[in-house]
Design an enzyme around this catalytic site. Structure first.
Site, PDB file in Angstrom:
ATOM      1  CE1 TYR A  61      24.040  -2.729  84.187  1.00 49.67           C
ATOM      2  CE2 TYR A  61      23.130  -2.338  81.993  1.00 49.67           C
ATOM      3  CZ  TYR A  61      24.137  -2.828  82.805  1.00 49.67           C
ATOM      4  OH  TYR A  61      25.240  -3.420  82.230  1.00 49.67           O
ATOM      5  CB  SER A  92      26.174  -1.074  79.554  1.00 46.87           C
ATOM      6  OG  SER A  92      25.184  -1.784  78.836  1.00 46.87           O
TER       7      SER A  92
END
Ligand code: NAP
Length: 248
Positions: free
Chosen positions: A157, A143
């Site tokens: 995350y 990501s």
């Protein structure tokens, strides 16, 4: 040679778009899901109806026994795996570090990091030319969060995706002489359901103006980058990162 691809977490979102595009490019595809059997089965039917080959297998890829059963099912039903896309990813309610419980940290890191290690291990055991395999390709879905850190919303995350980046870097070198390429795609803001689990379902629309291209991305646009890294067209590319994020 028959191309056999596993896409983890592919009942919906980026994983589903990748499985569908891969089937259109001739891959036999294993769709993997944890809980939503209906979505995975609908995708399998869509692929098979269009003339492709696909199976849908329930497995929690954060659990080693499930991963071993998943790969054994592929061995038996599709044949030797040639490509793996590690795509599962979870995020939890937006908050600061001081509000994160240890249970949450275990959930995020187990699903986003340990599962990638477990699936890479099973893939390498089968693909490695040093072990009698035919080689293969692995793409890890990280990501853009790994580059920015996601302060105030989910640094857990973001840090888990940092681990995915480093796994890609290390493993790509570890297996480069064994016929296996390992690469990474880092999506930016993509229209999927993942944002709802962060408590912010409209996140992509709300943040679109902050993207240099002034829009969010579609899962199919990420799938195209993944498919290129799986293809022979990227034969000399390993340990590389593609940012599919509307400019960095
Ligand atoms: P999504 O729409 O939430 O889909 C995630 C899928 O993963 C779901 O189908 C879910 O299946 C499955 N899954 C979750 N945990 C699993 C487990 N332990 N075992 C098996 N399957 C599991 O997510 P997405 O947006 O497509 O994200 C795909 C990847 O892209 C993730 O790695 C994510 O971090 C990354 N990414 C997304 C964005 C974005 O803006 N969307 C941006 C950057 C990176 P069940 O519902 O059946 O559990």
């Amino acid at each position: 040679m028959k191309e056999v691809l596993l896409v983890t977490g592919s009942g919906r979102g980026i994983g589903a778009a990748t499985a569908l595009l891969a089937s259109q490019r001739g891959y036999a595809v294993c769709i993997n899901y944890r809980s939503d059997a209906g979505a995975a089965e609908a995708l399998r039917e869509r692929i098979v109806t269009a003339g492709g080959e696909a199976i849908a297998v329930q497995a929690d890829v954060a659990v080693e026994a499930d991963v071993q059963r998943l790969f054994a099912t592929i061995d038996a039903q599709l044949g030797p795996i040639t490509a793996l896309v590690n795509n599962v990813g979870v995020l939890e309610k937006q908050c600061k570090l001081t509000e994160m419980s240890v249970e949450r940290l275990h959930r995020v890191f187990t699903t986003n990091v340990i599962s990638y290690f477990l699936c890479c291990k099973e893939a390498v055991l089968r693909m490695s030319t040093a072990r009698g395999g035919q080689g293969g390709r692995i793409v890890n879905v990280s990501s853009g969060a790994s580059r920015v850190g996601s302060p105030n919303v989910y640094i857990d995350y973001a840090a888990s995706k940092g681990a995915v980046d480093t796994l890609t870097l290390g493993l790509s070198k570890e297996v480069a002489a064994e016929g296996i390429r390992v690469n990474c795609v880092r999506p930016g803001l993509i229209y999927t359901e993942i944002h709802a689990s962060g408590g912010d379902p409209g996140r992509v629309e709300r943040m679109a103006a902050t993207v240099p291209m002034q829009r969010g991305g579609q899962p199919e646009e990420v799938a195209e980058a993944i498919l290129w890294l799986l293809s022979p067209q990227s034969s000399y590319v390993s340990g590389a990162f593609i940012d599919a994020a509307g400019a960095r």
